[in-house]
Write an enzyme that holds these catalytic residues in place. Structure first.
Site, PDB file in Angstrom:
ATOM      1  CG  ASN A   9      -1.692   1.259   1.424  1.00 39.15           C
ATOM      2  OD1 ASN A   9      -1.820   2.049   0.478  1.00 39.15           O
ATOM      3  ND2 ASN A   9      -2.236   1.470   2.609  1.00 39.15           N
ATOM      4  CG  HIS A  94      -5.819   1.786   5.124  1.00 37.19           C
ATOM      5  ND1 HIS A  94      -5.379   2.692   6.058  1.00 37.19           N
ATOM      6  CD2 HIS A  94      -4.792   0.929   4.912  1.00 37.19           C
ATOM      7  CE1 HIS A  94      -4.132   2.382   6.397  1.00 37.19           C
ATOM      8  NE2 HIS A  94      -3.745   1.330   5.715  1.00 37.19           N
ATOM      9  CD  GLU A  96      -2.970   5.386   6.771  1.00 34.44           C
ATOM     10  OE1 GLU A  96      -2.978   5.501   5.533  1.00 34.44           O
ATOM     11  OE2 GLU A  96      -2.013   4.889   7.404  1.00 34.44           O
ATOM     12  N   GLY A 172       2.368   1.986  10.641  1.00 36.82           N
ATOM     13  CA  GLY A 172       3.306   3.104  10.477  1.00 36.82           C
ATOM     14  C   GLY A 172       3.998   3.510  11.770  1.00 36.82           C
TER      15      GLY A 172
HETATM   16  C1  PEP Z   1      -0.773  -0.018   5.894  1.00 31.87           C
HETATM   17  O1  PEP Z   1      -0.736   1.116   5.470  1.00 31.87           O
HETATM   18  O2  PEP Z   1      -1.722  -0.730   5.600  1.00 31.87           O
HETATM   19  C2  PEP Z   1       0.335  -0.491   6.734  1.00 31.87           C
HETATM   20  C3  PEP Z   1       0.254  -1.691   7.273  1.00 31.87           C
HETATM   21  O3  PEP Z   1       1.386   0.352   6.908  1.00 31.87           O
HETATM   22  P1  PEP Z   1       2.810   0.006   7.608  1.00 31.87           P
HETATM   23  O4  PEP Z   1       3.300  -1.264   6.992  1.00 31.87           O
HETATM   24  O5  PEP Z   1       3.689   1.172   7.272  1.00 31.87           O
HETATM   25  O6  PEP Z   1       2.563  -0.134   9.058  1.00 31.87           O
END
Ligand code: PEP
Length: 248
Positions: A9, A94, A96, A172
């Site tokens: 992603n 997601h 976010e 993240g």
């Molecule tokens: C994501 O954005 O779905 C995600 C898992 O990000 P990260 O791997 O950076 O934690």
């Protein structure tokens, strides 16, 4: 047997130049791996992905889709539009988008339906916040999120979705759920699918997402109910993404 899916992603990252370099490196690094590989790019770069990846084993997909078919929805991208660019998958729900765009379970269910109607596999994301985990609400939260989608799908449609368990506190942040913590939640989700049908539960892939990286991928992917990864940060660096693919 479920085929492992490693999905990147990119979120709101990249540029024409950076993507060209990343995609070229990924293509070189793909040497007959046995899992499915996907990159979910910002919509404006899907044409670039389609051109660069057409003759490669790497699929491309969107990061979001509209719940509407078409019309006066400024800024939205329809499932048919994603289909025009040969997207095989799209991420829906997601965390976010749930947090910053106030997406509800109901809206996410609608987006899932739109994706399936266009022949695109939705990757339905579920996950709890740190506060919810600390209150012992993890299972209830993820189950309610998944149930909203299960409620609108018939059994055949249900076999076509991918689920991603992404604890919000791990996205993240560099904090990863331990393989056992992730497995425990995946088992809850699998049991929920099995309540609809054992054959359905055996088919649906459940990905883990949340700071998956080369150092922890192997252990996570070894768990019985973890069928792949949804990867943010580590998907932006070809060596990291390829190392995760090679950990399968
Ligand atoms: C994501 O954005 O779905 C995600 C898992 O990000 P990260 O791997 O950076 O934690």
């Amino acid at each position: 047997m479920r085929r492992t899916l490693i999905a990147g992603n990119w979120k709101m990252n990249g540029s024409l130049a950076a993507n060209a370099a990343l995609l070229a490196e990924l293509k070189v690094g793909m040497t007959g791996q046995s899992c499915d590989v996907l990159v979910c790019a910002p919509a404006v770069y899907l044409a670039q992905c389609a051109e660069a990846l057409e003759a490669s084993p790497i699929a491309w997909g969107g990061q979001d889709v509209s719940m509407h078919a078409s019309g006066a929805y400024t800024g939205e991208i329809s499932a048919a539009m994603l289909s025009d660019f040969a997207c095989k998958y799209v991420i829906v729900g997601h965390s976010e988008r749930r947090a910053y765009h106030h997406e509800s379970d109901r809206l996410i269910a609608e987006k899932t339906l739109r994706s399936l109607a266009a022949g695109i596999t939705p990757i339905v994301c579920v996950g709890e916040t740190l506060e919810q985990r600390e209150l012992g609400q993890t299972d209830a939260v993820v189950s309610a999120q998944l149930q909203a989608v299960l409620d609108v799908l018939d059994d055949e449609a249900l076999t076509k979705i991918v689920v991603a368990y992404e604890p919000v506190w791990a996205i993240g942040t560099g904090k990863t759920a331990t393989p056992q913590m992730a497995q425990d939640v995946h088992a809850v989700l699998r049991a929920q699918l099995a309540a609809r049908g054992v054959a359905i539960a055996e088919k649906v892939r459940i990905l883990y997402g949340g700071s998956m990286k080369p150092e922890n991928a192997k252990e996570l992917l070894a768990m019985a109910d973890i069928d792949g990864g949804l990867i943010g940060g580590a998907a932006l660096k070809s060596s990291d993404f390829l190392a995760i693919i090679n950990a399968v």
